[in-house]
Motif scaffolding. Structure first.
Motif, PDB file in Angstrom:
ATOM      1  N   ASP A  40       0.833  -1.213   0.000  1.00 17.85           N
ATOM      2  CA  ASP A  40       0.000   0.000   0.000  1.00 17.85           C
ATOM      3  C   ASP A  40       0.865   1.260   0.000  1.00 17.85           C
ATOM      4  O   ASP A  40       0.560   2.233  -0.708  1.00 17.85           O
ATOM      5  CB  ASP A  40      -0.938   0.013   1.213  1.00 17.85           C
ATOM      6  CG  ASP A  40      -2.074  -0.989   1.092  1.00 17.85           C
ATOM      7  OD1 ASP A  40      -2.342  -1.445  -0.050  1.00 17.85           O
ATOM      8  OD2 ASP A  40      -2.682  -1.307   2.123  1.00 17.85           O
ATOM      9  N   ARG A  43       2.210   1.803  -3.430  1.00 14.90           N
ATOM     10  CA  ARG A  43       1.171   2.340  -4.318  1.00 14.90           C
ATOM     11  C   ARG A  43       0.943   3.829  -4.056  1.00 14.90           C
ATOM     12  O   ARG A  43       0.767   4.619  -4.989  1.00 14.90           O
ATOM     13  CB  ARG A  43      -0.143   1.567  -4.133  1.00 14.90           C
ATOM     14  CG  ARG A  43      -0.131   0.227  -4.791  1.00 14.90           C
ATOM     15  CD  ARG A  43      -1.540  -0.421  -4.749  1.00 14.90           C
ATOM     16  NE  ARG A  43      -1.378  -1.850  -4.799  1.00 14.90           N
ATOM     17  CZ  ARG A  43      -1.549  -2.688  -3.779  1.00 14.90           C
ATOM     18  NH1 ARG A  43      -1.942  -2.229  -2.602  1.00 14.90           N
ATOM     19  NH2 ARG A  43      -1.368  -3.985  -3.917  1.00 14.90           N
ATOM     20  N   ASN A  44       0.940   4.221  -2.786  1.00 18.20           N
ATOM     21  CA  ASN A  44       0.741   5.628  -2.446  1.00 18.20           C
ATOM     22  C   ASN A  44       1.873   6.493  -3.009  1.00 18.20           C
ATOM     23  O   ASN A  44       1.618   7.579  -3.523  1.00 18.20           O
ATOM     24  CB  ASN A  44       0.657   5.804  -0.929  1.00 18.20           C
ATOM     25  CG  ASN A  44      -0.629   5.274  -0.350  1.00 18.20           C
ATOM     26  OD1 ASN A  44      -1.615   5.094  -1.067  1.00 18.20           O
ATOM     27  ND2 ASN A  44      -0.630   4.986   0.931  1.00 18.20           N
ATOM     28  N   ALA A  46       3.771   5.749  -5.593  1.00 21.60           N
ATOM     29  CA  ALA A  46       3.644   5.745  -7.049  1.00 21.60           C
ATOM     30  C   ALA A  46       2.523   6.690  -7.499  1.00 21.60           C
ATOM     31  O   ALA A  46       2.681   7.414  -8.479  1.00 21.60           O
ATOM     32  CB  ALA A  46       3.356   4.332  -7.552  1.00 21.60           C
ATOM     33  N   ASN A  47       1.433   6.721  -6.779  1.00 24.57           N
ATOM     34  CA  ASN A  47       0.322   7.620  -7.128  1.00 24.57           C
ATOM     35  C   ASN A  47       0.668   9.085  -6.896  1.00 24.57           C
ATOM     36  O   ASN A  47       0.218   9.955  -7.620  1.00 24.57           O
ATOM     37  CB  ASN A  47      -0.945   7.250  -6.344  1.00 24.57           C
ATOM     38  CG  ASN A  47      -1.538   5.943  -6.822  1.00 24.57           C
ATOM     39  OD1 ASN A  47      -1.313   5.514  -7.945  1.00 24.57           O
ATOM     40  ND2 ASN A  47      -2.291   5.298  -5.941  1.00 24.57           N
ATOM     41  N   SER A  48       1.462   9.370  -5.886  1.00 21.87           N
ATOM     42  CA  SER A  48       1.822  10.765  -5.612  1.00 21.87           C
ATOM     43  C   SER A  48       2.815  11.302  -6.634  1.00 21.87           C
ATOM     44  O   SER A  48       2.882  12.511  -6.865  1.00 21.87           O
ATOM     45  CB  SER A  48       2.383  10.906  -4.212  1.00 21.87           C
ATOM     46  OG  SER A  48       3.642  10.259  -4.118  1.00 21.87           O
ATOM     47  N   LYS A  50       2.720  10.537  -9.837  1.00 23.95           N
ATOM     48  CA  LYS A  50       1.994  10.758 -11.101  1.00 23.95           C
ATOM     49  C   LYS A  50       1.453  12.144 -11.239  1.00 23.95           C
ATOM     50  O   LYS A  50       1.116  12.891 -10.480  1.00 23.95           O
ATOM     51  CB  LYS A  50       0.836   9.761 -11.244  1.00 23.95           C
ATOM     52  CG  LYS A  50       1.324   8.366 -11.475  1.00 23.95           C
ATOM     53  CD  LYS A  50       0.139   7.449 -11.635  1.00 23.95           C
ATOM     54  CE  LYS A  50       0.610   6.016 -11.820  1.00 23.95           C
ATOM     55  NZ  LYS A  50      -0.462   5.085 -11.932  1.00 23.95           N
TER      56      LYS A  50
END
Length: 50
Positions: A40, A43-44, A46-48, A50
């Motif tokens: 998790d 993923r956080n 990686a999302n930040s 983007k």
């Protein structure tokens, strides 16, 4: 040893044995939780980005 001391010793032994089995299962769940939390967090991050 009197009867009361023997009963306390027997209960302590049973409690210790049950705690040992509970700990082994708990460690497995904890390791699974660490893996999930690490995924998790990845993923956080990686999302930040983007």
């Amino acid at each position: 040893m009197n009867l009361c001391a023997r009963a306390i010793l027997a209960l302590s032994l049973l409690l210790g044995l049950s705690a040992c089995g509970n700990t082994i299962r708990g460690v497995g769940k904890d390791i699974g939780g660490v893996v999930d939390a690490t995924q998790d967090a990845g993923r956080n991050v990686a999302n930040s980005v983007k």
